[in-house]
Design a protein around this motif. Structure first.
Motif, PDB file in Angstrom:
ATOM      1  N   ILE A 101      -7.507  -5.531   0.343  1.00 31.86           N
ATOM      2  CA  ILE A 101      -8.546  -6.351  -0.288  1.00 31.86           C
ATOM      3  C   ILE A 101      -9.555  -5.457  -1.000  1.00 31.86           C
ATOM      4  O   ILE A 101     -10.004  -5.759  -2.111  1.00 31.86           O
ATOM      5  N   ALA A 102      -9.908  -4.330  -0.382  1.00 33.73           N
ATOM      6  CA  ALA A 102     -10.854  -3.396  -0.993  1.00 33.73           C
ATOM      7  C   ALA A 102     -10.306  -2.826  -2.298  1.00 33.73           C
ATOM      8  O   ALA A 102     -11.034  -2.708  -3.293  1.00 33.73           O
ATOM      9  N   ALA A 103      -9.021  -2.474  -2.315  1.00 35.75           N
ATOM     10  CA  ALA A 103      -8.412  -1.933  -3.534  1.00 35.75           C
ATOM     11  C   ALA A 103      -8.393  -2.988  -4.634  1.00 35.75           C
ATOM     12  O   ALA A 103      -8.620  -2.680  -5.813  1.00 35.75           O
ATOM     13  N   ALA A 104      -8.132  -4.234  -4.269  1.00 35.99           N
ATOM     14  CA  ALA A 104      -8.179  -5.318  -5.254  1.00 35.99           C
ATOM     15  C   ALA A 104      -9.597  -5.509  -5.779  1.00 35.99           C
ATOM     16  O   ALA A 104      -9.814  -5.665  -6.988  1.00 35.99           O
ATOM     17  N   PHE A 105     -10.573  -5.445  -4.886  1.00 34.69           N
ATOM     18  CA  PHE A 105     -11.971  -5.598  -5.292  1.00 34.69           C
ATOM     19  C   PHE A 105     -12.400  -4.451  -6.208  1.00 34.69           C
ATOM     20  O   PHE A 105     -13.202  -4.653  -7.125  1.00 34.69           O
ATOM     21  N   ALA A 106     -11.858  -3.257  -5.978  1.00 36.46           N
ATOM     22  CA  ALA A 106     -12.190  -2.090  -6.803  1.00 36.46           C
ATOM     23  C   ALA A 106     -11.687  -2.242  -8.236  1.00 36.46           C
ATOM     24  O   ALA A 106     -12.115  -1.493  -9.121  1.00 36.46           O
ATOM     25  N   CYS A 107     -10.792  -3.202  -8.471  1.00 38.61           N
ATOM     26  CA  CYS A 107     -10.308  -3.478  -9.826  1.00 38.61           C
ATOM     27  C   CYS A 107     -11.277  -4.371 -10.609  1.00 38.61           C
ATOM     28  O   CYS A 107     -10.972  -4.766 -11.730  1.00 38.61           O
ATOM     29  N   PRO A 112      -7.099   6.037   2.525  1.00 38.40           N
ATOM     30  CA  PRO A 112      -7.903   5.009   1.865  1.00 38.40           C
ATOM     31  C   PRO A 112      -8.763   5.579   0.741  1.00 38.40           C
ATOM     32  O   PRO A 112      -8.944   4.926  -0.302  1.00 38.40           O
ATOM     33  N   LEU A 113      -9.274   6.792   0.920  1.00 45.43           N
ATOM     34  CA  LEU A 113     -10.059   7.427  -0.138  1.00 45.43           C
ATOM     35  C   LEU A 113      -9.237   7.577  -1.405  1.00 45.43           C
ATOM     36  O   LEU A 113      -9.691   7.232  -2.512  1.00 45.43           O
ATOM     37  N   GLU A 114      -7.999   8.061  -1.262  1.00 46.37           N
ATOM     38  CA  GLU A 114      -7.139   8.245  -2.433  1.00 46.37           C
ATOM     39  C   GLU A 114      -6.754   6.902  -3.051  1.00 46.37           C
ATOM     40  O   GLU A 114      -6.712   6.765  -4.273  1.00 46.37           O
ATOM     41  N   THR A 115      -6.492   5.907  -2.215  1.00 48.23           N
ATOM     42  CA  THR A 115      -6.127   4.587  -2.728  1.00 48.23           C
ATOM     43  C   THR A 115      -7.259   3.988  -3.549  1.00 48.23           C
ATOM     44  O   THR A 115      -7.034   3.453  -4.646  1.00 48.23           O
ATOM     45  N   LEU A 116      -8.476   4.081  -3.043  1.00 45.50           N
ATOM     46  CA  LEU A 116      -9.614   3.516  -3.766  1.00 45.50           C
ATOM     47  C   LEU A 116      -9.923   4.312  -5.026  1.00 45.50           C
ATOM     48  O   LEU A 116     -10.293   3.734  -6.055  1.00 45.50           O
ATOM     49  N   LEU A 172       0.835  -1.199   0.000  1.00 46.10           N
ATOM     50  CA  LEU A 172       0.000   0.000   0.000  1.00 46.10           C
ATOM     51  C   LEU A 172       0.870   1.248   0.000  1.00 46.10           C
ATOM     52  O   LEU A 172       2.038   1.216   0.397  1.00 46.10           O
ATOM     53  N   PHE A 173       0.276   2.370  -0.445  1.00 43.69           N
ATOM     54  CA  PHE A 173       0.952   3.664  -0.378  1.00 43.69           C
ATOM     55  C   PHE A 173       0.632   4.280   0.977  1.00 43.69           C
ATOM     56  O   PHE A 173      -0.468   4.799   1.198  1.00 43.69           O
ATOM     57  N   GLY A 174       1.592   4.231   1.892  1.00 44.31           N
ATOM     58  CA  GLY A 174       1.346   4.662   3.256  1.00 44.31           C
ATOM     59  C   GLY A 174       0.966   6.114   3.395  1.00 44.31           C
ATOM     60  O   GLY A 174       0.229   6.497   4.312  1.00 44.31           O
ATOM     61  N   GLU A 175       1.449   6.965   2.471  1.00 44.36           N
ATOM     62  CA  GLU A 175       1.177   8.398   2.576  1.00 44.36           C
ATOM     63  C   GLU A 175      -0.186   8.782   2.022  1.00 44.36           C
ATOM     64  O   GLU A 175      -0.650   9.907   2.225  1.00 44.36           O
ATOM     65  N   LEU A 176      -0.838   7.868   1.315  1.00 48.62           N
ATOM     66  CA  LEU A 176      -2.171   8.147   0.795  1.00 48.62           C
ATOM     67  C   LEU A 176      -3.234   7.784   1.827  1.00 48.62           C
ATOM     68  O   LEU A 176      -2.990   6.990   2.737  1.00 48.62           O
TER      69      LEU A 176
END
Length: 213
Positions: free
Chosen positions: A121-127, A59-63, A53-57
């Motif tokens: 897991i959420a970021a993977a699901f968003a793909c 969760p909103l930005e990651t998704l 994960l990008f630690g500086e981002l």
């Protein structure tokens, strides 16, 4: 056990490692020669044993990044949550599904480890995966936080095929419809959970029982 080749198998499926022989087929399509990102676009998505994960981002930005990249808007992903209704709505839906709505604005590296695992897991699901490969999703997570992760996996849509890499046998038998047992890089047994649980070879290697019972 460690060294059984579980993660190596996922690395082969996803293109991180090239196979020395054989093919990787996704819905009948040969994807063996495709780069990892091309496989993701076709619906083959993974998580990792150790969070990537990008630690500086937040969760909103990651998704937003995950959804925006999937929609071909990766270069302008930061605008997604604020100005693009479709992206914002999808991101919020994913966040609520994975119980991240209350931490969307926090830096990822400040989140409890269980929340970080949920975010990956959420970021993977968003793909929008057709096949989701989860490499020990609850590894290292405190017992108090494991429930949310296991509940999120159990609630994944039926149309998403899930390959769960795990050596916690209680967790495996609570989820799996079909089990493949790897030992020393080779397939030892494969079948329905009841058949695997009764296999004397599996019981000897994984459940700590002798072949004599």
């Amino acid at each position: 056990p460690n060294g059984a080749a579980k993660t190596t198998f996922v690395n082969l499926l996803t293109g991180v490692l090239p196979p020395s022989s054989g093919q990787v087929l996704l819905l009948g399509e040969d994807v063996t020669g495709l780069r990892p990102e091309a496989r993701v676009r076709r619906g083959l998505v993974r998580t990792f044993q150790i969070n990537q994960l990008f630690g500086e981002l937040t969760p909103l930005e990651t998704l937003c990044l995950a959804v925006g990249e999937r929609l071909g808007q990766g270069r302008d992903w930061r605008r997604g949550a604020g100005t693009r209704g479709a992206v914002a709505n999808e991101v919020m839906g994913v966040a609520e599904r994975f119980r991240l709505a209350d931490v969307l604005e926090r830096r990822t590296d400040t989140l409890p480890y269980g929340k970080q695992r949920l975010l990956e897991i959420a970021a993977a699901f968003a793909c929008a995966p057709k096949v989701l490969l989860l490499d020990e999703p609850a590894a290292g997570v405190p017992e108090a936080e494991r429930h949310d992760i296991l509940q999120a996996i159990a609630a994944l849509p039926e149309e998403v095929a899930v390959l769960l890499i795990e050596h916690d046998m209680d967790l495996v038998f609570s989820f799996a419809r079909r089990i493949s047992v790897l030992v020393d890089g080779a397939l030892l047994a494969e079948g329905a959970p009841d058949a695997i649980a009764a296999d004397p070879r599996v019981r000897a290697v994984y459940l700590g029982e002798s072949r004599d019972g």
